[in-house]
Design a protein around this motif. Structure first.
Motif, PDB file in Angstrom:
ATOM      1  N   LEU A   1       0.979  -1.128  -0.143  1.00 52.36           N
ATOM      2  CA  LEU A   1       0.042  -0.055  -0.045  1.00 52.36           C
ATOM      3  C   LEU A   1       0.820   1.362  -0.158  1.00 52.36           C
ATOM      4  N   ILE A   2       2.118   1.106   0.872  1.00 53.77           N
ATOM      5  CA  ILE A   2       2.766   2.487   0.881  1.00 53.77           C
ATOM      6  C   ILE A   2       3.524   2.657  -0.492  1.00 53.77           C
ATOM      7  N   ILE A   3       4.089   1.461  -1.089  1.00 52.26           N
ATOM      8  CA  ILE A   3       4.745   1.676  -2.562  1.00 52.26           C
ATOM      9  C   ILE A   3       3.927   1.944  -3.498  1.00 52.26           C
ATOM     10  N   SER A   4       2.347   1.688  -3.427  1.00 49.53           N
ATOM     11  CA  SER A   4       1.509   1.869  -4.329  1.00 49.53           C
ATOM     12  C   SER A   4       1.438   3.328  -4.521  1.00 49.53           C
ATOM     13  N   MET A   5       1.581   4.042  -3.415  1.00 50.76           N
ATOM     14  CA  MET A   5       1.178   5.806  -3.516  1.00 50.76           C
ATOM     15  C   MET A   5       2.399   6.370  -4.163  1.00 50.76           C
ATOM     16  N   ALA A   6       3.610   5.853  -4.201  1.00 49.17           N
ATOM     17  CA  ALA A   6       4.870   6.495  -4.388  1.00 49.17           C
ATOM     18  C   ALA A   6       4.781   6.925  -5.713  1.00 49.17           C
ATOM     19  N   LEU A   7       4.295   6.314  -6.706  1.00 53.45           N
ATOM     20  CA  LEU A   7       4.362   6.704  -8.022  1.00 53.45           C
ATOM     21  C   LEU A   7       3.442   7.835  -8.607  1.00 53.45           C
ATOM     22  N   GLY A   8       2.323   7.631  -8.212  1.00 51.62           N
ATOM     23  CA  GLY A   8       1.481   8.841  -8.408  1.00 51.62           C
ATOM     24  C   GLY A   8       0.722   8.678  -9.763  1.00 51.62           C
TER      25      GLY A   8
END
Lengths: 507, 271
Positions: A353-360
């Motif tokens: 979930l954290i990684i999924s937000m990183a890209l945008g």
């Protein structure tokens, strides 16, 4: 030698900041009207004070330079960098007076979160908030999502120096040949989407049993929150409150629309459907975004299934998919309650979930984060470099990508993509460390940090009114820097520091 | 913040008054208005500005005697800025000091009404083995209470949302924690007041099964109510219009308007 800001620069910067702050006074008329419509007269007084503050501060700033003068590029960068904070300081006045915030700083935090379209909230007892206060919260998200400067440009302010402003606001591409037409297109398109989204959601919420006025305003706010990838919610339960999968589906569509580049819509808007559809499937940005969401969804599903909770098919299809779309588009709406996120998700699912937000989302969209285009370019570079190693020494291969036409990956584009990606990662790490130092666990700290810097807005429960002030300051900085993609603020800080340093005397 | 003292645009509009130290070009200019255009090689005003200005005692003596609208304007700007700042700071500090009990504190309409939740033990239906819990504790417990019978008390806020033809959703609040409650139409019909701005909602006591990961509602954390009782009726919350705020807003609007007017006058002078 670093360029310095002189007295003339400061006077001009103040003048333009004053114009934008006065624009805020005009925009505050909307919540004032809503408060009068719903008979919230005590709240009307709050907005009158807000309008008075904006008018007085704006007029005072404009006095710094009476005669009109053209804005230089470095001045435009400072104005664009500072307006998010100056506007939030003024916009916080009515919210602070509402009594829903512990301190003025909390109200200021809410406004920074609103203007940067992040969605982290420090409001207490939001279920008893007035219609006017909610209207103002969502208006800030609309302004922030579209871009404060875009709004100013579309109504004819800064027509001569619009280009510098536009680039400094974290936008790189012109949708139309002229800056004013680009801004007007973004504004018009968003207005049409907001109108359609509100109408559809209003029908759904009325079927759910909400009274027509509340249904109308909730629909408007949800549309703004979704399309501008903001993530504020008018109720404490966020999207869970509505218990409606059609409503969740529509908001998901709006979130995805918000994460797509306005250039794609420009082609659709002008009737080039065939070309637009062809470009849609060729565009490196959209391909990257689609591949990213698909990959994250598979990983998240696998992690949930392995964790043993929230692993039923219905849960995965409804809440899992919604959560990933919300996180990947940097919206931040939650269909899992905060306590479910922290206590029921496995650490693996939490990490994904954290990684999924990183890209945008896309460059030139309402979304934040590193941006799909940059990740796509970095990925292409990795492939090209690997291919070059395997090729004979005499072979010369060029790497290109499709994004509003075919482009070769220039050294400048590659460098920019790498540096911005690196800056985002450094920001994510520093924010995580700040959370850890403040005494929180590593994973929730990471989620909150990435959420703030990528302007996503998902929360693991750290961003509360009881959080330490220093940590709130860190998150404000992250939201601010993330929205402007670092360079504008780095240039602002460097210029100010250089100006403070005394000049060396010759001889 | 302070504007520059010498601006090229203004110098162009009033060249005679602003450059007393260079008498020669000034005296020649009114007599020969066109030669400048014909002879571009002549030094332009901007180029003249770049020259190092040598101190000339005679000119310094002349300076105070000449009319200086630019200086006048600068002083006006400075006075305006300082006055505006002082007034705003004074008003702000007086206002901040006057707010001792915090901004916008609502007053309950009927002061006799007991909004404090009553003792759960006395108000509870006799059921025996359910766990009594607050909503924050329920949310914090998560897995431990999954599938257990609980009794929870809280304020009903927002709207009553239709779940299906024969079921409704309520949002139950306690502090800043909320939970969804699924209830029957008869239970929902008991609720008269929903918590919103200007209205506190009915406080209800709910008995039912808590699901940390509801199998019937795609993983929702909820309570399926078996019994619901209203323990305190909601009341209107009066938010009185604060006259101090109205006065403050009036004052700020006047200051803002005065500053705008002052700016407009200064612009007129510049033209």
């Amino acid at each position: 030698m670093w360029p310095r800001f002189g007295r003339d620069d400061l006077a001009n910067i103040c003048r333009y900041l004053g114009i934008l702050v006065q624009l805020l006074a005009v925009l505050m008329l909307a919540p004032l009207i809503v408060s009068l419509l719903f008979g919230e007269f005590a709240v009307s007084a709050h907005y009158l004070v807000g309008i008075g503050c904006a008018l007085a501060v704006g007029s005072l700033l404009r006095l710094a330079r009476v005669a009109p003068s053209e804005l230089k590029r470095k001045q435009a960068i400072v104005v664009t960098g500072l307006i998010w904070i100056v506007a939030a300081l003024v916009a916080a006045v009515p919210l602070w007076l509402s009594g829903h915030f512990l301190s003025y700083f909390d109200a200021f935090f809410e406004c920074v979160s609103g203007f940067t379209a992040t969605g982290l909230s420090l409001a207490r007892n939001i279920d008893h908030a007035s219609m006017a206060d909610n209207m103002w919260r969502f208006m800030m998200q609309f302004l922030g999502g579209q871009g404060v400067i875009v709004i100013a440009l579309s109504i004819g302010l800064f027509s001569k120096t619009g280009s510098s402003f536009y680039n400094a606001e974290g936008r790189e591409e012109f949708v139309m040949p002229y800056i004013k037409r680009t801004a007007q297109f973004i504004w018009r398109f968003s207005a049409v989407v907001t109108l359609i989204g509100t109408s559809v959601l209003c029908c759904i919420t009325m079927i759910l049993g909400m009274e027509p006025p509340r249904a109308l305003f909730h629909s408007l706010w949800l549309t703004i929150g979704s399309y501008d990838t903001g993530g504020f919610a008018p109720q404490g339960l966020s999207m869970i409150y509505y218990h409606s999968w059609p409503l969740e589906f529509i908001t998901m569509v709006l979130m995805c629309m918000g994460a797509v580049n306005f250039a794609v819509y420009a082609r659709l808007w002008h009737g080039n459907w065939k070309e637009a559809v062809r470009d849609f499937f060729r565009d490196i940005e959209l391909r990257t975004l689609a591949a990213w969401i698909a990959l994250i969804l598979v990983l998240f599903t696998a992690a949930l299934v392995a964790g043993g909770y929230l692993d039923e098919m219905g849960t995965l299809l409804r809440r899992g998919f919604f959560t990933i779309v919300s996180a990947a588009t940097n919206t931040g709406y939650q269909l899992f309650a905060t306590h479910q996120t922290t206590s029921l998700l496995s650490s693996g699912a939490f990490m994904i979930l954290i990684i999924s937000m990183a890209l945008g989302g896309s460059v030139g969209s309402t979304a934040g984060g590193i941006k799909a285009l940059r990740v796509g370019i970095v990925f292409k570079l990795v492939v090209a470099r690997t291919k070059a190693l395997l090729s004979p020494g005499s072979a010369r291969d060029t790497t290109s990508y499709y994004h509003n036409g075919r482009h070769l990956i220039s050294t400048e584009a590659a460098n920019t993509a790498m540096v911005v990606t690196l800056l985002y990662i450094v920001s994510y790490l520093l924010g995580t460390l700040a959370g850890i130092v403040a005494g929180y666990d590593a994973l929730p700290s990471a989620l909150e940090s990435v959420s703030a810097a990528s302007n996503a807005g998902l929360s693991a429960g750290i961003v509360t009114p009881d959080a330490p002030l220093a940590l709130k300051v860190v998150y404000v900085l992250q939201m601010w820097m993330g929205r402007l993609e670092f360079f504008t603020l780095l240039a602002l800080f460097a210029g100010l520091l250089a100006s403070l340093k005394p000049r060396k005397r010759r001889g | 913040m302070v504007p520059q003292r010498q601006r090229p645009q203004r110098q162009r509009s009033q060249p005679q008054q602003q450059r007393p130290q260079r008498p020669q070009p000034r005296q020649q200019r009114p007599q020969r208005p066109q030669p400048q255009q014909q002879r571009p090689q002549q030094p332009q005003p901007q180029q003249q500005q770049q020259r190092p200005q040598q101190p000339q005692p005679q000119q310094q003596q002349q300076r105070p005697q000449q009319p200086q609208p630019q200086r006048h304007r600068q002083w006006l700007v400075i006075v305006g800025l300082v006055t505006g700042l002082v007034v705003m700071l004074a008003v702000g500090s007086v206002f901040a000091a006057s707010i001792s009990q915090g901004p916008d504190t609502p007053v309950v309409g009927d002061m006799d009404t007991e909004l404090q939740p009553p003792d759960v033990r006395t108000a509870a239906e006799p059921s025996g083995d359910e766990a009594t819990s607050s909503i924050p504790a329920l949310n914090a417990a998560g897995r431990q209470l999954d599938g257990m019978k609980v009794s929870v008390q809280g304020e009903v806020v927002g709207d009553i949302i239709k779940a299906s033809d024969d079921m409704f959703w309520l949002a139950l609040d306690e502090g800043d924690s909320s939970i969804s409650v699924l209830c029957s139409p008869s239970d929902a019909a008991q609720i008269e007041n929903l918590g919103r701005y200007g209205q506190s909602g009915d406080v209800v006591l709910v008995f039912g099964t808590f699901h940390a990961d509801c199998p019937d509602h795609q993983g929702l954390a909820d309570i399926h109510a078996e019994h619901l009782a209203v323990v305190a009726h909601g009341q209107p919350l009066y938010h009185a219009v604060d006259l101090r705020l109205l006065m403050l807003s009036g004052l700020l609007l006047v200051i803002g308007a005065a500053l705008m007017l002052m700016r407009w006058r200064l612009m007129e002078q510049t033209r």
